[in-house]
Design a protein around this motif. Sequence first.
Motif, PDB file in Angstrom:
ATOM      1  N   THR A 410      -4.340   5.765   3.001  1.00 50.43           N
ATOM      2  CA  THR A 410      -4.627   7.226   3.146  1.00 50.43           C
ATOM      3  C   THR A 410      -4.149   7.817   4.469  1.00 50.43           C
ATOM      4  OG1 THR A 410      -6.220   7.175   1.444  1.00 50.43           O
ATOM      5  CG2 THR A 410      -6.151   9.178   2.664  1.00 50.43           C
ATOM      6  N   LEU A 411      -4.668   7.231   5.581  1.00 52.99           N
ATOM      7  CA  LEU A 411      -4.381   7.469   7.045  1.00 52.99           C
ATOM      8  C   LEU A 411      -2.843   7.415   7.275  1.00 52.99           C
ATOM      9  CD1 LEU A 411      -7.362   5.985   8.865  1.00 52.99           C
ATOM     10  CD2 LEU A 411      -6.691   8.404   8.743  1.00 52.99           C
ATOM     11  N   VAL A 412      -2.179   6.575   6.641  1.00 49.76           N
ATOM     12  CA  VAL A 412      -0.672   6.616   6.823  1.00 49.76           C
ATOM     13  C   VAL A 412      -0.122   7.537   6.447  1.00 49.76           C
ATOM     14  CG1 VAL A 412       1.236   5.247   6.126  1.00 49.76           C
ATOM     15  CG2 VAL A 412      -0.598   3.919   7.010  1.00 49.76           C
ATOM     16  N   GLN A 413      -0.298   7.991   5.213  1.00 49.51           N
ATOM     17  CA  GLN A 413       0.127   9.182   4.476  1.00 49.51           C
ATOM     18  C   GLN A 413      -0.097  10.287   5.333  1.00 49.51           C
ATOM     19  OE1 GLN A 413      -1.363  10.648   0.849  1.00 49.51           O
ATOM     20  NE2 GLN A 413       0.739  10.450  -0.343  1.00 49.51           N
ATOM     21  N   ARG A 414      -1.300  10.830   5.686  1.00 52.17           N
ATOM     22  CA  ARG A 414      -1.551  11.985   6.143  1.00 52.17           C
ATOM     23  C   ARG A 414      -1.268  12.132   7.711  1.00 52.17           C
ATOM     24  NH1 ARG A 414      -7.259  13.433   3.606  1.00 52.17           N
ATOM     25  NH2 ARG A 414      -6.715  13.074   1.270  1.00 52.17           N
ATOM     26  N   LEU A 415      -1.101  11.179   8.288  1.00 53.80           N
ATOM     27  CA  LEU A 415      -0.767  10.985   9.792  1.00 53.80           C
ATOM     28  C   LEU A 415       0.996  11.234   9.772  1.00 53.80           C
ATOM     29  CD1 LEU A 415      -2.748   8.281  11.580  1.00 53.80           C
ATOM     30  CD2 LEU A 415      -2.756  10.711  11.958  1.00 53.80           C
ATOM     31  N   THR A 416       1.644  10.583   8.797  1.00 54.45           N
ATOM     32  CA  THR A 416       3.150  10.769   8.573  1.00 54.45           C
ATOM     33  C   THR A 416       3.260  12.130   8.254  1.00 54.45           C
ATOM     34  OG1 THR A 416       3.433   8.570   7.933  1.00 54.45           O
ATOM     35  CG2 THR A 416       4.991  10.116   7.448  1.00 54.45           C
ATOM     36  N   GLN A 417       2.500  12.594   7.526  1.00 49.29           N
ATOM     37  CA  GLN A 417       2.762  14.383   6.963  1.00 49.29           C
ATOM     38  C   GLN A 417       2.538  15.010   8.291  1.00 49.29           C
ATOM     39  OE1 GLN A 417       0.196  14.600   3.809  1.00 49.29           O
ATOM     40  NE2 GLN A 417       1.456  13.822   2.184  1.00 49.29           N
ATOM     41  N   LEU A 418       1.596  14.834   9.155  1.00 44.30           N
ATOM     42  CA  LEU A 418       1.436  15.613  10.119  1.00 44.30           C
ATOM     43  C   LEU A 418       2.489  15.605  11.346  1.00 44.30           C
ATOM     44  CD1 LEU A 418      -2.413  14.843  11.025  1.00 44.30           C
ATOM     45  CD2 LEU A 418      -1.254  17.162  10.214  1.00 44.30           C
ATOM     46  N   HIS A 419       3.310  14.453  11.428  1.00 50.98           N
ATOM     47  CA  HIS A 419       4.550  14.419  12.072  1.00 50.98           C
ATOM     48  C   HIS A 419       5.753  14.917  11.235  1.00 50.98           C
ATOM     49  CE1 HIS A 419       1.939  11.473  14.347  1.00 50.98           C
ATOM     50  NE2 HIS A 419       2.782  11.795  15.288  1.00 50.98           N
ATOM     51  N   GLY A 420       5.591  15.619  10.206  1.00 50.86           N
ATOM     52  CA  GLY A 420       6.628  16.164   9.404  1.00 50.86           C
ATOM     53  C   GLY A 420       7.418  15.138   8.756  1.00 50.86           C
ATOM     54  N   GLY A 421       6.904  13.948   8.371  1.00 49.82           N
ATOM     55  CA  GLY A 421       7.536  12.770   7.612  1.00 49.82           C
ATOM     56  C   GLY A 421       7.199  12.655   6.432  1.00 49.82           C
ATOM     57  N   HIS A 422       7.395  11.552   5.798  1.00 52.32           N
ATOM     58  CA  HIS A 422       7.223  11.113   4.400  1.00 52.32           C
ATOM     59  C   HIS A 422       7.231   9.680   4.436  1.00 52.32           C
ATOM     60  CE1 HIS A 422       7.147  11.248  -0.020  1.00 52.32           C
ATOM     61  NE2 HIS A 422       8.215  10.304   0.187  1.00 52.32           N
ATOM     62  N   VAL A 423       5.974   9.050   3.454  1.00 50.43           N
ATOM     63  CA  VAL A 423       5.840   7.728   3.282  1.00 50.43           C
ATOM     64  C   VAL A 423       5.930   7.614   1.915  1.00 50.43           C
ATOM     65  CG1 VAL A 423       3.349   7.788   3.258  1.00 50.43           C
ATOM     66  CG2 VAL A 423       4.450   5.647   3.905  1.00 50.43           C
ATOM     67  N   SER A 424       6.618   6.539   1.300  1.00 48.91           N
ATOM     68  CA  SER A 424       6.638   5.926   0.087  1.00 48.91           C
ATOM     69  C   SER A 424       6.707   4.575  -0.056  1.00 48.91           C
ATOM     70  CB  SER A 424       8.126   6.317  -0.461  1.00 48.91           C
ATOM     71  OG  SER A 424       9.499   5.832   0.328  1.00 48.91           O
ATOM     72  N   VAL A 425       6.412   3.899  -1.376  1.00 46.05           N
ATOM     73  CA  VAL A 425       6.375   2.509  -1.492  1.00 46.05           C
ATOM     74  C   VAL A 425       7.040   2.228  -2.600  1.00 46.05           C
ATOM     75  CG1 VAL A 425       4.303   2.948  -2.772  1.00 46.05           C
ATOM     76  CG2 VAL A 425       4.613   0.620  -1.917  1.00 46.05           C
ATOM     77  N   HIS A 426       7.634   0.890  -2.638  1.00 39.55           N
ATOM     78  CA  HIS A 426       8.272   0.548  -3.962  1.00 39.55           C
ATOM     79  C   HIS A 426       8.062  -0.932  -3.948  1.00 39.55           C
ATOM     80  CE1 HIS A 426      11.717  -0.751  -6.610  1.00 39.55           C
ATOM     81  NE2 HIS A 426      12.023  -2.072  -5.639  1.00 39.55           N
ATOM     82  N   SER A 427       7.762  -1.453  -5.269  1.00 41.41           N
ATOM     83  CA  SER A 427       7.455  -2.842  -5.468  1.00 41.41           C
ATOM     84  C   SER A 427       8.130  -3.023  -6.997  1.00 41.41           C
ATOM     85  CB  SER A 427       6.004  -3.073  -5.681  1.00 41.41           C
ATOM     86  OG  SER A 427       5.689  -4.343  -6.269  1.00 41.41           O
ATOM     87  N   ASP A 428       8.840  -4.222  -7.177  1.00 40.63           N
ATOM     88  CA  ASP A 428       9.505  -4.627  -8.319  1.00 40.63           C
ATOM     89  C   ASP A 428       8.350  -5.241  -9.514  1.00 40.63           C
ATOM     90  OD1 ASP A 428      12.088  -3.996  -7.454  1.00 40.63           O
ATOM     91  OD2 ASP A 428      12.038  -5.982  -6.801  1.00 40.63           O
ATOM     92  N   GLY A 429       7.215  -5.095  -9.009  1.00 41.87           N
ATOM     93  CA  GLY A 429       6.137  -5.686 -10.133  1.00 41.87           C
ATOM     94  C   GLY A 429       5.027  -6.648  -9.236  1.00 41.87           C
ATOM     95  N   PRO A 430       3.891  -6.963 -10.093  1.00 48.03           N
ATOM     96  CA  PRO A 430       3.068  -7.831  -9.622  1.00 48.03           C
ATOM     97  C   PRO A 430       3.786  -9.131  -9.321  1.00 48.03           C
ATOM     98  CG  PRO A 430       2.204  -6.960 -11.504  1.00 48.03           C
ATOM     99  CD  PRO A 430       3.706  -6.398 -11.366  1.00 48.03           C
TER     100      PRO A 430
END
Length: 596
Positions: A410-430
């Motif tokens: 959650t901190l990663v996402q919100r700090l990134t947004q404060l810097h004008g950026g965007h964070v995403s995640v990708h996974s092919d599955g478990p």
Amino acid sequence: MAASLRAAGRIETAMTPQKLREPVNVLLVDDQPGRLLTYRAILEPLGDNLVDAASGTEALKRLMETEFAVILLDVNMPGMDGFETASLIHQHPRFEKTPIIFVTAVNVSDLDRLRGYKLGAFDYVMVPIIPEILRSKVEVLAELHRKRREVEVVNAELAAANRALQTEKARELEAFNDTLREANAALATRNTALQMEIAQRARAEQRLREADTRKDEFLATLAHELRNPLAPLQNALSIRRLALAGSNDELQDLMERQLSLLVRMLDDLLDVARITRGKMLLRRAPTALREVLRNAVDTAQPLFNQWGHELVLELPGQDVMLDADPVRLAQVFANLLNNAAKYSEPGRRIELRAELRREPALPAPLQVAVQVVDQGIGLDAGHLETVFDLFRQIDNRVERAHGGLGIGLTLVQRLTQLHGGHVSVHSDGPGQGCTFTVLLPCSERVAALPPKPAPGLSTGVPETAAQPLRVLVVDDNRDAADTLATMVRLLGHDAEALYDPQVVEAAVARMTPDLIFLDLGMPGRSGFDVARSLRAHPQGRDVRLVAVTGWGQAEDRRRSLDAGFDQHLVKPPDLDTVKQLCTSQQGRPDRQAEVE
């Protein structure tokens, strides 16, 4: 929140026999049987006694028969509605403080909400009901009810103990006066501690009745109080590290890792509270991405070493410049690296990549993409949508093994947004690992990397022998003062610990210290008052003052600077920081002249 309340009740449980968690009574008031069944299904896992009432009249009758920790009250009922029922309940002296949660299936206006709060409502729950929210609200209020009952028992025990002491005092001979005075002093200390705990609990209950922003202030207070016992622990570990003289000690490494984890969780909690309240301020400056990533790797390195992970870096040949807060941005990537380490089996490969991208559709066309790629447990499609939610844990078993509150991403996402950026995640599955991508705007200018110094050459000024400092440590917490003073002595300086803020001026006149570590929150006289007094006298104008406190927000730092401090140090103090402060003080020109 329930965990913090259990921690706050340690004094009561220390004075009375340990009891199992006792169920409390919860009154469910609704004219619809189906909704009553729903309430029961949601609340039965708490293990409390659930009592049904189909109307306001029946609810009043139930209240006269037994005591309830919390009342779940439907607003819209035929005959006597929820508001009328709440008014009658709180008019009775026995029930005026019984918390009420209103349940409503329609949107209520602000006036209706105000009316409900004036009638003593604790909160509103909207239909359809979210089970986790209702269960957590009822659990908190039930726990508060249990704690209040425990306090009443402890108060009764204390009153009985006082009466017994007074009776015995009248019977005892003069020879036992010294023993009796010691017993009275011990009892007074215990009473003081109990009153402090009661006052804190009263403030916590008041915050629960107010808006959600008041809960964030409670988190800040809790973190500060936890930092006070952490300070002597950190100091003791630093002393032990100095005593080891560079030798490897697995027990030392383990204790330092766990203490750092606890401090980091406290910092994360405060950061989430600041962001939620809009009080997170970035200190932007031209920042080199390579330096940010280096600091993040240094932060995560202990966890990588612990689990034997291999970290592979793929960075651009030239550095990338950002308009960013270097500390907060390093926190983003350190959290991602720690997350990858926790969710990967020992000895796995983890990659940290960075590359420039052109995104013409964005306000800043030049972007830098930083990726953290692991071979860990992976994510299914459902977790991909919720992985950044607050207090969300991907796998509880992993979190239990390595610690965590579910707020790092959650901190990663919100700090990134404060810097004008965007964070995403990708996974092919478990079982297929994860790739977290942070996209940040960067400057069109790309800075060349500085040349590496030739081997064997020194770029610094030759070191000269420096006279040991005279250091004064002032803290009413004896453990914190003694351990910090011992740490300073092991660094080669003369140090004295002082526990009474009233005699600081006399100590300064006697030893003329070069450096003073001064606690801010001392009883009777705060560190702010001591600092102002020292700065008002010639002997204290040139001494370097360092504030040592559990409060570390921007407003706290501003207050310490206004009071005359040179630096603000947040508990627990770090060995490297203390060493750097002493070294920089030794190198001051006025002190160098004094040595010469």
